[in-house]
Design a protein around this motif. Structure first.
Motif, PDB file in Angstrom:
ATOM      1  N   VAL A  46     -28.194   2.031 -76.740  1.00  0.00           N
ATOM      2  CA  VAL A  46     -27.013   2.777 -76.315  1.00  0.00           C
ATOM      3  C   VAL A  46     -26.913   4.045 -77.157  1.00  0.00           C
ATOM      4  O   VAL A  46     -26.935   3.983 -78.393  1.00  0.00           O
ATOM      5  CB  VAL A  46     -25.743   1.905 -76.464  1.00  0.00           C
ATOM      6  CG1 VAL A  46     -24.474   2.742 -76.303  1.00  0.00           C
ATOM      7  CG2 VAL A  46     -25.783   0.776 -75.447  1.00  0.00           C
ATOM      8  N   THR A  47     -26.828   5.194 -76.497  1.00  0.00           N
ATOM      9  CA  THR A  47     -26.832   6.467 -77.218  1.00  0.00           C
ATOM     10  C   THR A  47     -25.433   6.958 -77.586  1.00  0.00           C
ATOM     11  O   THR A  47     -25.285   7.768 -78.494  1.00  0.00           O
ATOM     12  CB  THR A  47     -27.545   7.549 -76.387  1.00  0.00           C
ATOM     13  OG1 THR A  47     -26.948   7.612 -75.083  1.00  0.00           O
ATOM     14  CG2 THR A  47     -29.021   7.225 -76.238  1.00  0.00           C
TER      15      THR A  47
ATOM     16  N   VAL B  84     -14.978   8.693 -80.286  1.00  0.00           N
ATOM     17  CA  VAL B  84     -16.429   8.547 -80.242  1.00  0.00           C
ATOM     18  C   VAL B  84     -16.857   7.844 -81.529  1.00  0.00           C
ATOM     19  O   VAL B  84     -16.809   8.425 -82.609  1.00  0.00           O
ATOM     20  CB  VAL B  84     -17.134   9.908 -80.095  1.00  0.00           C
ATOM     21  CG1 VAL B  84     -18.650   9.717 -80.068  1.00  0.00           C
ATOM     22  CG2 VAL B  84     -16.667  10.614 -78.828  1.00  0.00           C
ATOM     23  N   VAL B  85     -17.261   6.600 -81.410  1.00  0.00           N
ATOM     24  CA  VAL B  85     -17.616   5.796 -82.580  1.00  0.00           C
ATOM     25  C   VAL B  85     -19.049   6.085 -83.013  1.00  0.00           C
ATOM     26  O   VAL B  85     -19.332   6.245 -84.200  1.00  0.00           O
ATOM     27  CB  VAL B  85     -17.448   4.291 -82.277  1.00  0.00           C
ATOM     28  CG1 VAL B  85     -17.831   3.443 -83.487  1.00  0.00           C
ATOM     29  CG2 VAL B  85     -16.006   3.997 -81.861  1.00  0.00           C
ATOM     30  N   LEU B  86     -19.951   6.155 -82.031  1.00  0.00           N
ATOM     31  CA  LEU B  86     -21.363   6.401 -82.320  1.00  0.00           C
ATOM     32  C   LEU B  86     -21.932   7.376 -81.296  1.00  0.00           C
ATOM     33  O   LEU B  86     -21.599   7.301 -80.111  1.00  0.00           O
ATOM     34  CB  LEU B  86     -22.164   5.089 -82.264  1.00  0.00           C
ATOM     35  CG  LEU B  86     -21.818   4.002 -83.294  1.00  0.00           C
ATOM     36  CD1 LEU B  86     -22.476   2.688 -82.896  1.00  0.00           C
ATOM     37  CD2 LEU B  86     -22.264   4.426 -84.686  1.00  0.00           C
ATOM     38  N   GLY B  87     -22.808   8.261 -81.726  1.00  0.00           N
ATOM     39  CA  GLY B  87     -23.522   9.132 -80.803  1.00  0.00           C
ATOM     40  C   GLY B  87     -22.751  10.373 -80.390  1.00  0.00           C
ATOM     41  O   GLY B  87     -21.770  10.779 -81.026  1.00  0.00           O
TER      42      GLY B  87
ATOM     43  N   ARG C  49     -16.177  -1.904 -83.536  1.00  0.00           N
ATOM     44  CA  ARG C  49     -17.178  -1.047 -84.181  1.00  0.00           C
ATOM     45  C   ARG C  49     -18.480  -1.818 -84.418  1.00  0.00           C
ATOM     46  O   ARG C  49     -19.579  -1.273 -84.265  1.00  0.00           O
ATOM     47  CB  ARG C  49     -16.625  -0.485 -85.494  1.00  0.00           C
ATOM     48  CG  ARG C  49     -15.555   0.589 -85.294  1.00  0.00           C
ATOM     49  CD  ARG C  49     -15.254   1.318 -86.594  1.00  0.00           C
ATOM     50  NE  ARG C  49     -14.536   0.472 -87.538  1.00  0.00           N
ATOM     51  CZ  ARG C  49     -13.213   0.344 -87.590  1.00  0.00           C
ATOM     52  NH1 ARG C  49     -12.452   1.009 -86.722  1.00  0.00           N
ATOM     53  NH2 ARG C  49     -12.636  -0.426 -88.493  1.00  0.00           N
ATOM     54  N   GLN C  50     -18.373  -3.088 -84.781  1.00  0.00           N
ATOM     55  CA  GLN C  50     -19.573  -3.919 -84.956  1.00  0.00           C
ATOM     56  C   GLN C  50     -20.317  -4.079 -83.632  1.00  0.00           C
ATOM     57  O   GLN C  50     -21.556  -4.053 -83.597  1.00  0.00           O
ATOM     58  CB  GLN C  50     -19.168  -5.292 -85.504  1.00  0.00           C
ATOM     59  CG  GLN C  50     -18.624  -5.262 -86.915  1.00  0.00           C
ATOM     60  CD  GLN C  50     -18.044  -6.600 -87.342  1.00  0.00           C
ATOM     61  OE1 GLN C  50     -18.096  -7.578 -86.591  1.00  0.00           O
ATOM     62  NE2 GLN C  50     -17.466  -6.653 -88.530  1.00  0.00           N
ATOM     63  N   LEU C  51     -19.558  -4.233 -82.547  1.00  0.00           N
ATOM     64  CA  LEU C  51     -20.181  -4.328 -81.224  1.00  0.00           C
ATOM     65  C   LEU C  51     -20.940  -3.047 -80.896  1.00  0.00           C
ATOM     66  O   LEU C  51     -22.064  -3.102 -80.366  1.00  0.00           O
ATOM     67  CB  LEU C  51     -19.113  -4.598 -80.163  1.00  0.00           C
ATOM     68  CG  LEU C  51     -19.587  -4.578 -78.703  1.00  0.00           C
ATOM     69  CD1 LEU C  51     -20.669  -5.627 -78.463  1.00  0.00           C
ATOM     70  CD2 LEU C  51     -18.417  -4.809 -77.755  1.00  0.00           C
ATOM     71  N   GLY C  52     -20.362  -1.907 -81.222  1.00  0.00           N
ATOM     72  CA  GLY C  52     -21.038  -0.634 -80.961  1.00  0.00           C
ATOM     73  C   GLY C  52     -22.357  -0.533 -81.707  1.00  0.00           C
ATOM     74  O   GLY C  52     -23.374  -0.099 -81.150  1.00  0.00           O
ATOM     75  N   GLN C  53     -22.359  -0.940 -82.958  1.00  0.00           N
ATOM     76  CA  GLN C  53     -23.592  -0.895 -83.753  1.00  0.00           C
ATOM     77  C   GLN C  53     -24.645  -1.833 -83.173  1.00  0.00           C
ATOM     78  O   GLN C  53     -25.835  -1.503 -83.120  1.00  0.00           O
ATOM     79  CB  GLN C  53     -23.276  -1.262 -85.200  1.00  0.00           C
ATOM     80  CG  GLN C  53     -22.411  -0.222 -85.911  1.00  0.00           C
ATOM     81  CD  GLN C  53     -21.895  -0.701 -87.256  1.00  0.00           C
ATOM     82  OE1 GLN C  53     -22.044  -1.883 -87.613  1.00  0.00           O
ATOM     83  NE2 GLN C  53     -21.268   0.190 -88.003  1.00  0.00           N
ATOM     84  N   LEU C  54     -24.209  -3.016 -82.715  1.00  0.00           N
ATOM     85  CA  LEU C  54     -25.134  -3.973 -82.121  1.00  0.00           C
ATOM     86  C   LEU C  54     -25.745  -3.414 -80.835  1.00  0.00           C
ATOM     87  O   LEU C  54     -26.960  -3.554 -80.593  1.00  0.00           O
ATOM     88  CB  LEU C  54     -24.392  -5.280 -81.836  1.00  0.00           C
ATOM     89  CG  LEU C  54     -25.221  -6.454 -81.318  1.00  0.00           C
ATOM     90  CD1 LEU C  54     -26.229  -6.891 -82.367  1.00  0.00           C
ATOM     91  CD2 LEU C  54     -24.309  -7.616 -80.936  1.00  0.00           C
TER      92      LEU C  54
ATOM     93  N   GLU D 156     -21.470 -12.287 -74.804  1.00  0.00           N
ATOM     94  CA  GLU D 156     -21.833 -13.171 -75.909  1.00  0.00           C
ATOM     95  C   GLU D 156     -21.076 -12.795 -77.184  1.00  0.00           C
ATOM     96  O   GLU D 156     -20.560 -13.666 -77.900  1.00  0.00           O
ATOM     97  CB  GLU D 156     -23.343 -13.093 -76.152  1.00  0.00           C
ATOM     98  CG  GLU D 156     -23.841 -13.938 -77.314  1.00  0.00           C
ATOM     99  CD  GLU D 156     -25.330 -13.738 -77.581  1.00  0.00           C
ATOM    100  OE1 GLU D 156     -25.806 -14.249 -78.613  1.00  0.00           O
ATOM    101  OE2 GLU D 156     -26.008 -13.066 -76.769  1.00  0.00           O
ATOM    102  N   PHE D 157     -20.982 -11.498 -77.456  1.00  0.00           N
ATOM    103  CA  PHE D 157     -20.339 -11.034 -78.692  1.00  0.00           C
ATOM    104  C   PHE D 157     -18.843 -11.343 -78.687  1.00  0.00           C
ATOM    105  O   PHE D 157     -18.307 -11.885 -79.660  1.00  0.00           O
ATOM    106  CB  PHE D 157     -20.570  -9.539 -78.876  1.00  0.00           C
ATOM    107  CG  PHE D 157     -19.926  -8.976 -80.115  1.00  0.00           C
ATOM    108  CD1 PHE D 157     -20.600  -8.976 -81.317  1.00  0.00           C
ATOM    109  CD2 PHE D 157     -18.630  -8.459 -80.079  1.00  0.00           C
ATOM    110  CE1 PHE D 157     -20.002  -8.464 -82.475  1.00  0.00           C
ATOM    111  CE2 PHE D 157     -18.025  -7.955 -81.212  1.00  0.00           C
ATOM    112  CZ  PHE D 157     -18.717  -7.956 -82.418  1.00  0.00           C
ATOM    113  N   VAL D 158     -18.162 -10.994 -77.597  1.00  0.00           N
ATOM    114  CA  VAL D 158     -16.697 -11.163 -77.590  1.00  0.00           C
ATOM    115  C   VAL D 158     -16.297 -12.634 -77.620  1.00  0.00           C
ATOM    116  O   VAL D 158     -15.239 -12.989 -78.148  1.00  0.00           O
ATOM    117  CB  VAL D 158     -16.046 -10.440 -76.377  1.00  0.00           C
ATOM    118  CG1 VAL D 158     -16.315  -8.940 -76.444  1.00  0.00           C
ATOM    119  CG2 VAL D 158     -16.514 -11.013 -75.046  1.00  0.00           C
TER     120      VAL D 158
END
Length: 466
Positions: A248-249, A270-273, A236-241, A181-183
């Motif tokens: 998602v950890t 590693v963007v998040l976590g 990066r926005q997808l990762g936050q979502l 959906e996001f992409v």
């Protein structure tokens, strides 16, 4: 039987009835002295096939359609079955799958290793036959301007836009739906086309732990060619979502410039976590549980609970008394080495991938195990530089098996026992044929880590012949 004369040629279409299965899952029939191998199918099915290759005594074909079902065929669970390349045997009862896998092991040892009349134990089944995978690699594609995400269409590089899948968890499909959906709602994002070598999105890798409630999502893309890094910023926005809505950890963004279609990035961020996931293996044989951390590119068996059965069985077959010096070749993140350590004097692990060795050393600390050491580098070179002599050697090589030089170096050290773990009975049998000059096969134990497919793990114990 056939609707044509047996003097068929490449490109011809035949109607045949499948007789049996060959090692690896290909279907097979015989026609007037000619063996025809088909890419798939079940014994008893009448099928239409197209000949793709013809030699003097055999031919190869692809299955075009099933004309009539096999007598014991079952209804597959997934609507994508037959189109998606993820499963081969969803239309076969699980008990039958295990029977064929045992036969594959037996046939490989007999035909390739020349090992006749060996007792092959019944395969140890997977605790789960669906929802068992802890990792799936999905690809991005393009269909009339829409970005698709899923698995490869059977026998092609095209992507099946998955709406259901029963190999990983339901949570995986929820992540897949959100990513799709996001992409598709982000104009800057495009799917990579391997033919034109244009586009941005290449792979989506989802890893989940079974017992520690962790989830890692990795997006593998090409370089950003837009003004202002619009594509990278969208990722990066997808990762936050995903972190907010899917728990998602860890979210990782990797860049891949090489044109080969492999879900691996040359550069990883590693963007998040956290940089790794930690899983717990619980054994059924009384061994202490084991915590194993693995980075995004580290190898970890895809079926967590069946892996515990695999490692536990390998340790049982080794019959360690606590005094042995143990080697673990191709040790990965240290699973077998650390499982063996409580019942060994010392353990030495070797693995070519530096990231895997970093995880192995981290895992030794996590589990408070001190009698292990790990070395990163080519296994052959590591063996040449190692002066100690092992009592027991564990080997768990890649699908291609061991390099001949590695087999020779092991035999030079003459360990009393070798425990050979393999995901390919054919290459394992090839190596067993060489090792049999000094060793006797004393146990063969298949362990199923891959339900709904023709793959099987196999453990062979070899004892030094007196």
């Amino acid at each position: 039987m056939t609707t044509k004369d047996s003097q068929f040629a490449k490109g011809d279409t035949l109607t045949v009835t499948i007789d049996t299965l060959a090692t690896g899952g290909k279907a097979l029939t015989r026609l007037d002295g000619m063996v025809i191998f088909m890419d798939r199918g079940l014994p008893g099915q009448t099928v239409e096939v197209k000949i793709t290759k013809k030699k003097k005594r055999f031919a190869e074909a692809v299955l075009s359609k099933v004309i009539s079902d096999a007598p014991d065929q079952i209804t597959p669970r997934c609507g994508h079955f037959g189109t998606c390349g993820g499963c081969l045997w969803q239309n076969m009862e699980y008990s039958k799958q295990l029977e064929w896998k045992k036969r594959f092991v037996s046939d490989s040892l007999s035909r390739i290793a020349g090992a006749q009349d060996l007792e092959i134990n019944d395969p140890i089944p997977s605790p789960d036959t669906f929802y068992y995978r802890n990792k799936m690699e999905f690809a991005f594609g393009d269909k009339q301007g829409d970005i698709t995400v899923g698995l490869r269409r059977y026998g092609t590089h095209n992507v099946v836009d998955l709406q259901e899948c029963y190999l990983q968890t339901e949570h995986t499909m929820e992540i897949l739906d959100l990513v799709r959906e996001f992409v598709n709602s982000t104009p800057a994002l495009t799917a990579y086309d391997p033919n034109t070598r244009r586009g941005y999105l290449r792979f989506l890798v989802i890893r989940e732990t079974k017992h520690t409630n962790q989830c890692m999502v990795q997006i593998i893309t090409c370089k950003d060619t837009t003004n202002g890094d619009q594509q990278h910023r969208a990722i990066r926005q997808l990762g936050q979502l995903l972190q907010e809505r899917m728990n998602v950890t860890t979210f990782i963004h990797s860049l891949r410039t090489h044109t080969s279609q492999v879900a691996y990035g040359e550069k990883t961020y590693v963007v998040l976590g956290q940089k790794s996931l930690t899983e717990v293996l619980s054994f059924e044989n009384g061994m202490p549980s084991l915590s194993l951390a693995s980075h995004a590119d580290g190898f970890f068996q895809v079926n967590t609970d069946a892996t515990a059965r695999l490692y536990g069985t390998a340790i049982d077959l080794a019959e360690l008394s606590g005094t042995e010096k143990v080697w673990d070749l191709y040790c990965g993140v240290g699973g077998i080495a650390l499982s063996a350590a409580p019942n060994a004097s010392e353990v030495f692990g070797m693995e070519i991938t530096p990231q895997a060795i970093a995880s192995a050393n981290e895992n030794a600390k996590i589990n408070n195990i001190e009698n292990v050491r790990f070395v990163s580098g080519d296994v052959r070179s590591a063996l040449e530089n190692e002066s100690s002599k092992p009592d027991v050697v564990f080997v768990d090589p890649p699908r291609s098996g061991m390099n001949q030089e590695v087999v020779d170096l092991i035999m030079e050290r003459t360990p009393q026992r070798i425990i050979y773990v393999s995901c390919d009975p054919a290459t394992q049998a090839r190596d067993i044929a060489t090792l049999s000059a000094l060793y006797t096969v004393t146990a063969v134990q298949p362990v199923d880590l891959f339900p709904q497919t023709a793959h099987i793990e196999n453990i062979i114990r070899l004892d030094l012949t007196n």
